[in-house]
Design a protein around this motif. Structure first.
Motif, short mmCIF file in Angstrom:
data_model
loop_
_atom_site.label_atom_id
_atom_site.label_comp_id
_atom_site.label_asym_id
_atom_site.label_seq_id
_atom_site.Cartn_x
_atom_site.Cartn_y
_atom_site.Cartn_z
N PRO A 32 0.82 -1.21 0.00
CA PRO A 32 0.00 0.00 0.00
C PRO A 32 0.86 1.26 0.00
N PRO A 33 0.47 2.27 -0.74
CA PRO A 33 1.26 3.51 -0.77
C PRO A 33 1.31 4.17 0.60
N ALA A 34 2.49 4.74 0.92
CA ALA A 34 2.65 5.40 2.21
C ALA A 34 1.81 6.66 2.25
N PRO A 35 1.16 6.94 3.37
CA PRO A 35 0.34 8.15 3.48
C PRO A 35 1.22 9.39 3.45
N PRO A 36 0.68 10.53 3.09
CA PRO A 36 1.46 11.77 3.09
C PRO A 36 2.06 12.04 4.46
N LEU A 37 3.27 12.58 4.47
CA LEU A 37 3.97 12.85 5.71
C LEU A 37 3.93 14.35 5.98
N GLU A 38 3.49 14.72 7.17
CA GLU A 38 3.43 16.13 7.54
C GLU A 38 4.70 16.55 8.27
N ALA A 39 5.02 17.82 8.17
CA ALA A 39 6.20 18.35 8.85
C ALA A 39 6.02 18.24 10.36
N LEU A 62 9.84 5.39 6.40
CA LEU A 62 9.31 5.18 7.75
C LEU A 62 8.52 3.88 7.82
N GLU A 63 8.66 3.20 8.94
CA GLU A 63 7.96 1.95 9.16
C GLU A 63 6.56 2.22 9.71
N ASN A 64 5.74 1.20 9.72
CA ASN A 64 4.38 1.34 10.26
C ASN A 64 4.43 1.80 11.71
N GLY A 65 3.69 2.85 12.01
CA GLY A 65 3.65 3.34 13.37
C GLY A 65 4.80 4.23 13.77
N GLU A 66 5.79 4.41 12.91
CA GLU A 66 6.95 5.25 13.22
C GLU A 66 6.57 6.72 13.08
N THR A 67 7.00 7.54 14.04
CA THR A 67 6.62 8.95 14.08
C THR A 67 7.82 9.85 13.83
N LEU A 68 7.68 10.77 12.89
CA LEU A 68 8.72 11.75 12.63
C LEU A 68 8.63 12.86 13.67
N ARG A 69 9.71 13.10 14.41
CA ARG A 69 9.70 14.09 15.48
C ARG A 69 10.47 15.36 15.13
N VAL A 70 11.55 15.23 14.36
CA VAL A 70 12.38 16.39 14.03
C VAL A 70 12.88 16.27 12.60
N LEU A 71 12.97 17.42 11.95
CA LEU A 71 13.58 17.49 10.62
C LEU A 71 14.59 18.63 10.67
N GLY A 72 15.84 18.35 10.28
CA GLY A 72 16.89 19.37 10.34
C GLY A 72 17.74 19.36 9.09
N PHE A 73 18.38 20.51 8.82
CA PHE A 73 19.23 20.64 7.64
C PHE A 73 20.53 21.34 8.03
N PRO A 74 21.44 20.62 8.70
CA PRO A 74 22.72 21.18 9.08
C PRO A 74 23.80 20.87 8.04
N ASP A 75 25.00 21.34 8.33
CA ASP A 75 26.19 20.88 7.64
C ASP A 75 26.83 19.85 8.56
N GLN A 76 27.24 18.72 8.01
CA GLN A 76 27.87 17.69 8.82
C GLN A 76 29.34 17.61 8.48
N LEU A 77 30.19 17.77 9.49
CA LEU A 77 31.63 17.72 9.28
C LEU A 77 32.12 16.29 9.39
#
Length: 209
Positions: A32-39, A62-77
């Motif tokens: 089944p297609p993954a549902p839309p993910l909100e920020a 993301l797996e079933n039941g997995e919740t996105l808590r943070v989204l970040g865009f840093p530079d990684q050294l």
């Protein structure tokens, strides 16, 4: 041998479209297609950044039941670990590394793991760089860099490696602090690792006796 007549491009596209229409219901039933993910509530990104392309791809990881808590865009050294930066004497090295080695990184923190990816590779190929279970977080530190940029940084030490993320000056510091707080919730040293460290500590003493 007689040669089969070639299928005109227009007819080929029509046949392909019909095949896809016929196969799509079966594919959806099997996967089944993954549902839309909100920020999530915590987003460490410039206000001008469009999150939709990242969310559209990330939802498939993301797996079933997995919740996105943070989204970040840093530079990684990659060339300079956080330990050397913390211990001092690394101001010039850090500034040089930021110019030469820093790569724009996507960081997605869920209730189960930390996913990182280089933004270009993620958008173009759906390529993930790291997938770290949240229970491997050992230490988290948020601090301001000592170079001229004075950017906010997060040092993350896991069971296997040390990572430093540097955030642009136009990213809300309260959001970066919130990212560090979410990661800090998982700081722990399992009993088996604590026992191993204690054995290493007392082994030289026992050997001396």
């Amino acid at each position: 041998m007689s040669r089969q007549p070639e299928c005109p491009n227009g007819l080929a596209r029509q046949i392909s479209a019909r095949l896809l229409e016929a196969i799509e219901p079966l594919a959806d039933a099997l996967h089944p297609p993954a549902p839309p993910l909100e920020a999530p509530d915590v987003v460490c990104a410039p206000k001008s950044l469009d999150l939709e392309p990242y969310l559209r791809i990330l939802r498939w990881f993301l797996e079933n039941g997995e919740t996105l808590r943070v989204l970040g865009f840093p530079d990684q050294l990659d060339a300079l670990g956080p330990i050397s930066a913390i211990l001092g004497g690394a101001k010039e090295k850090l500034a040089a590394a930021m110019d030469k080695v820093a790569a724009k990184t996507l960081v997605a923190v869920t209730d189960r793991r930390i996913i990182t990816a280089k933004t270009n590779a993620f958008l173009e190929q759906g390529e993930i760089r790291q997938d770290v279970p949240i229970d491997r977080v050992r230490y988290v530190r948020a601090a301001t860099t000592q170079d001229r940029s004075a950017r906010l940084a997060i040092d993350l030490i896991t069971r296997d490696e040390s990572i430093r993320w540097l955030f642009r000056a136009d990213i809300d510091n309260t959001q970066v602090d919130a990212l560090a707080a979410v990661l800090a919730e998982s700081m722990t040293i399992p009993d088996i690792e604590r026992d191993e460290l204690q054995r290493r500590r007392y082994a030289p003493i026992e050997a001396g006796k």
